[in-house]
Design a protein around this motif. Structure first.
Motif, PDB file in Angstrom:
ATOM      1  N   GLY A  48      -1.813  10.048  -4.666  1.00  0.00           N
ATOM      2  CA  GLY A  48      -1.928  10.073  -5.700  1.00  0.00           C
ATOM      3  C   GLY A  48      -2.742  11.574  -6.579  1.00  0.00           C
ATOM      4  N   GLN A  49      -3.973  12.193  -5.239  1.00  0.00           N
ATOM      5  CA  GLN A  49      -4.607  13.378  -5.998  1.00  0.00           C
ATOM      6  C   GLN A  49      -4.798  14.294  -5.532  1.00  0.00           C
ATOM      7  OE1 GLN A  49      -8.528  11.298  -4.628  1.00  0.00           O
ATOM      8  NE2 GLN A  49      -8.247   9.152  -6.500  1.00  0.00           N
ATOM      9  N   PHE A  50      -4.847  15.382  -5.670  1.00  0.00           N
ATOM     10  CA  PHE A  50      -5.335  16.550  -5.777  1.00  0.00           C
ATOM     11  C   PHE A  50      -6.349  16.692  -6.210  1.00  0.00           C
ATOM     12  CE2 PHE A  50      -3.782  16.723 -10.355  1.00  0.00           C
ATOM     13  CZ  PHE A  50      -4.119  17.716 -10.329  1.00  0.00           C
ATOM     14  N   LYS A  51      -6.500  18.588  -5.433  1.00  0.00           N
ATOM     15  CA  LYS A  51      -7.721  18.670  -5.922  1.00  0.00           C
ATOM     16  C   LYS A  51      -7.155  21.025  -5.410  1.00  0.00           C
ATOM     17  CE  LYS A  51     -12.569  20.287  -5.138  1.00  0.00           C
ATOM     18  NZ  LYS A  51     -13.663  20.074  -4.417  1.00  0.00           N
ATOM     19  N   LEU A  52      -7.184  21.526  -6.337  1.00  0.00           N
ATOM     20  CA  LEU A  52      -6.987  22.755  -6.676  1.00  0.00           C
ATOM     21  C   LEU A  52      -8.483  24.137  -6.535  1.00  0.00           C
ATOM     22  CD1 LEU A  52      -4.103  22.994  -9.729  1.00  0.00           C
ATOM     23  CD2 LEU A  52      -3.898  23.969  -7.169  1.00  0.00           C
ATOM     24  N   PRO A  53      -7.992  24.947  -5.390  1.00  0.00           N
ATOM     25  CA  PRO A  53      -9.564  25.761  -6.441  1.00  0.00           C
ATOM     26  C   PRO A  53      -9.402  26.845  -7.077  1.00  0.00           C
ATOM     27  CG  PRO A  53      -8.095  27.010  -4.528  1.00  0.00           C
ATOM     28  CD  PRO A  53      -7.378  25.562  -4.845  1.00  0.00           C
ATOM     29  N   SER A  54     -10.302  27.375  -7.315  1.00  0.00           N
ATOM     30  CA  SER A  54     -10.527  28.168  -8.524  1.00  0.00           C
ATOM     31  C   SER A  54      -9.977  29.308  -8.415  1.00  0.00           C
ATOM     32  CB  SER A  54     -12.437  28.519  -8.578  1.00  0.00           C
ATOM     33  OG  SER A  54     -12.288  29.274  -9.842  1.00  0.00           O
ATOM     34  N   PHE A  55     -10.071  30.074  -9.753  1.00  0.00           N
ATOM     35  CA  PHE A  55      -9.073  31.601  -9.652  1.00  0.00           C
ATOM     36  C   PHE A  55      -9.707  32.715  -9.776  1.00  0.00           C
ATOM     37  CE2 PHE A  55      -5.163  29.306 -10.920  1.00  0.00           C
ATOM     38  CZ  PHE A  55      -4.123  30.269 -10.650  1.00  0.00           C
ATOM     39  N   GLY A  56     -11.037  32.289 -10.119  1.00  0.00           N
ATOM     40  CA  GLY A  56     -12.548  33.082  -9.602  1.00  0.00           C
ATOM     41  C   GLY A  56     -13.552  32.521 -10.931  1.00  0.00           C
ATOM     42  N   LYS A  57     -14.715  33.409 -11.093  1.00  0.00           N
ATOM     43  CA  LYS A  57     -15.334  32.806 -12.057  1.00  0.00           C
ATOM     44  C   LYS A  57     -14.795  33.761 -13.237  1.00  0.00           C
ATOM     45  CE  LYS A  57     -18.382  36.246 -11.326  1.00  0.00           C
ATOM     46  NZ  LYS A  57     -19.806  36.865  -9.899  1.00  0.00           N
ATOM     47  N   GLU A  58     -13.912  34.873 -13.825  1.00  0.00           N
ATOM     48  CA  GLU A  58     -14.341  35.095 -14.721  1.00  0.00           C
ATOM     49  C   GLU A  58     -12.617  34.222 -15.236  1.00  0.00           C
ATOM     50  OE1 GLU A  58     -15.298  37.741 -16.151  1.00  0.00           O
ATOM     51  OE2 GLU A  58     -16.424  37.645 -13.971  1.00  0.00           O
ATOM     52  N   THR A  59     -12.413  33.313 -14.517  1.00  0.00           N
ATOM     53  CA  THR A  59     -11.120  32.747 -15.092  1.00  0.00           C
ATOM     54  C   THR A  59     -10.800  31.812 -17.014  1.00  0.00           C
ATOM     55  OG1 THR A  59     -10.570  32.083 -12.927  1.00  0.00           O
ATOM     56  CG2 THR A  59      -9.688  31.003 -14.623  1.00  0.00           C
ATOM     57  N   VAL A  60     -10.542  31.623 -17.263  1.00  0.00           N
ATOM     58  CA  VAL A  60     -10.331  31.236 -18.814  1.00  0.00           C
ATOM     59  C   VAL A  60      -9.148  30.315 -18.638  1.00  0.00           C
ATOM     60  CG1 VAL A  60      -9.926  31.508 -21.315  1.00  0.00           C
ATOM     61  CG2 VAL A  60     -10.735  33.132 -20.382  1.00  0.00           C
ATOM     62  N   VAL A  61     -10.040  29.430 -18.745  1.00  0.00           N
ATOM     63  CA  VAL A  61      -9.532  27.473 -19.049  1.00  0.00           C
ATOM     64  C   VAL A  61      -8.499  27.592 -18.708  1.00  0.00           C
ATOM     65  CG1 VAL A  61      -9.224  24.859 -18.541  1.00  0.00           C
ATOM     66  CG2 VAL A  61     -11.106  26.597 -17.331  1.00  0.00           C
ATOM     67  N   GLU A  62      -8.194  28.491 -20.427  1.00  0.00           N
ATOM     68  CA  GLU A  62      -7.139  27.555 -21.688  1.00  0.00           C
ATOM     69  C   GLU A  62      -6.090  28.320 -20.983  1.00  0.00           C
ATOM     70  OE1 GLU A  62     -10.523  25.840 -23.054  1.00  0.00           O
ATOM     71  OE2 GLU A  62      -9.801  28.285 -22.280  1.00  0.00           O
ATOM     72  N   ASN A  63      -5.674  29.752 -20.477  1.00  0.00           N
ATOM     73  CA  ASN A  63      -4.889  30.683 -19.629  1.00  0.00           C
ATOM     74  C   ASN A  63      -4.186  29.959 -17.786  1.00  0.00           C
ATOM     75  OD1 ASN A  63      -5.614  31.778 -21.718  1.00  0.00           O
ATOM     76  ND2 ASN A  63      -6.792  33.609 -20.580  1.00  0.00           N
ATOM     77  N   VAL A  64      -4.721  29.106 -17.787  1.00  0.00           N
ATOM     78  CA  VAL A  64      -4.223  28.964 -16.565  1.00  0.00           C
ATOM     79  C   VAL A  64      -3.295  27.721 -16.986  1.00  0.00           C
ATOM     80  CG1 VAL A  64      -4.620  27.716 -14.781  1.00  0.00           C
ATOM     81  CG2 VAL A  64      -6.672  28.659 -15.212  1.00  0.00           C
ATOM     82  N   THR A  65      -2.324  28.244 -16.622  1.00  0.00           N
ATOM     83  CA  THR A  65      -1.485  26.634 -16.775  1.00  0.00           C
ATOM     84  C   THR A  65      -0.650  25.500 -16.012  1.00  0.00           C
ATOM     85  OG1 THR A  65       0.264  28.210 -17.909  1.00  0.00           O
ATOM     86  CG2 THR A  65       1.937  26.443 -17.387  1.00  0.00           C
ATOM     87  N   ILE A  66      -1.217  24.225 -15.732  1.00  0.00           N
ATOM     88  CA  ILE A  66      -0.973  23.402 -14.615  1.00  0.00           C
ATOM     89  C   ILE A  66       0.375  22.748 -15.178  1.00  0.00           C
ATOM     90  CG2 ILE A  66      -1.743  21.456 -13.695  1.00  0.00           C
ATOM     91  CD1 ILE A  66      -3.719  23.132 -13.501  1.00  0.00           C
ATOM     92  N   SER A  67       1.284  22.705 -13.994  1.00  0.00           N
ATOM     93  CA  SER A  67       2.326  22.200 -14.026  1.00  0.00           C
ATOM     94  C   SER A  67       3.021  20.705 -12.634  1.00  0.00           C
ATOM     95  CB  SER A  67       3.671  22.458 -13.963  1.00  0.00           C
ATOM     96  OG  SER A  67       3.849  23.381 -13.437  1.00  0.00           O
ATOM     97  N   CYS A  68       3.272  19.467 -13.384  1.00  0.00           N
ATOM     98  CA  CYS A  68       3.713  18.919 -12.138  1.00  0.00           C
ATOM     99  C   CYS A  68       4.839  18.049 -12.098  1.00  0.00           C
ATOM    100  CB  CYS A  68       2.705  17.308 -12.698  1.00  0.00           C
ATOM    101  SG  CYS A  68       0.879  18.167 -12.784  1.00  0.00           S
ATOM    102  N   ALA A  69       5.850  18.539 -10.248  1.00  0.00           N
ATOM    103  CA  ALA A  69       7.332  18.211 -10.943  1.00  0.00           C
ATOM    104  C   ALA A  69       7.394  16.707  -9.138  1.00  0.00           C
ATOM    105  CB  ALA A  69       7.693  19.037 -10.384  1.00  0.00           C
ATOM    106  N   LYS A  70       8.215  16.106  -9.072  1.00  0.00           N
ATOM    107  CA  LYS A  70       8.447  15.259  -8.148  1.00  0.00           C
ATOM    108  C   LYS A  70      10.167  15.095  -8.388  1.00  0.00           C
ATOM    109  CE  LYS A  70       7.658  10.787  -5.741  1.00  0.00           C
ATOM    110  NZ  LYS A  70       7.599  11.836  -4.476  1.00  0.00           N
ATOM    111  N   GLU A  71      11.137  15.011  -7.815  1.00  0.00           N
ATOM    112  CA  GLU A  71      11.964  15.198  -7.410  1.00  0.00           C
ATOM    113  C   GLU A  71      12.158  13.053  -8.029  1.00  0.00           C
ATOM    114  OE1 GLU A  71      15.852  15.540  -7.249  1.00  0.00           O
ATOM    115  OE2 GLU A  71      15.243  16.914  -6.119  1.00  0.00           O
ATOM    116  N   GLY A  72      13.152  12.970  -8.645  1.00  0.00           N
ATOM    117  CA  GLY A  72      13.381  11.976  -8.799  1.00  0.00           C
ATOM    118  C   GLY A  72      12.244  11.553 -10.706  1.00  0.00           C
ATOM    119  N   TYR A  73      11.922  12.333 -10.780  1.00  0.00           N
ATOM    120  CA  TYR A  73      11.083  11.952 -11.274  1.00  0.00           C
ATOM    121  C   TYR A  73      10.839  12.752 -12.844  1.00  0.00           C
ATOM    122  CZ  TYR A  73       8.883   8.967  -8.913  1.00  0.00           C
ATOM    123  OH  TYR A  73       7.754   7.141  -8.511  1.00  0.00           O
TER     124      TYR A  73
END
Length: 101
Positions: A48-73
């Protein structure tokens, strides 16, 4: 700067997907990170774990939208926690899902 350096710099995202109530890990949940027009998709592993690389060093974390989805959930909550105050500190994500009735 090489393409590899660009992705190694800046905050990365990691975490897991869990079932609400039991907090059981859920595999094969699609996790999507979006920053403007750029998107990254990964699926959670058998634990159930995951890892995503960075969008780059200029990334403002608050501007990154994270969503999760699975069929049936249905997604209940996506929480994030910065691991330290450093600008490039990894961000822990927890996806909470519940089975659809």
């Amino acid at each position: 700067m090489s393409e590899r350096d660009e992705f190694d710099a800046g905050p990365s995202f990691f975490g897991e997907a869990k079932e609400a109530g039991s907090l059981k890990s859920i595999k094969n949940v699609q996790v999507k990170a979006e920053l403007g027009a750029r998107k990254m998709l990964v699926n959670t592993n058998a634990e159930g774990q995951f890892k995503l690389p960075s969008f780059g060093k200029e990334t403002v974390v608050e501007n990154v939208t994270i969503s999760c989805a699975k069929e049936g959930y249905r997604t209940i909550d996506v929480s994030r926690r910065r691991m330290s105050s450093a600008a490039d500190a990894p961000i822990q994500i927890e996806c909470l899902l519940e089975p659809k009735p």
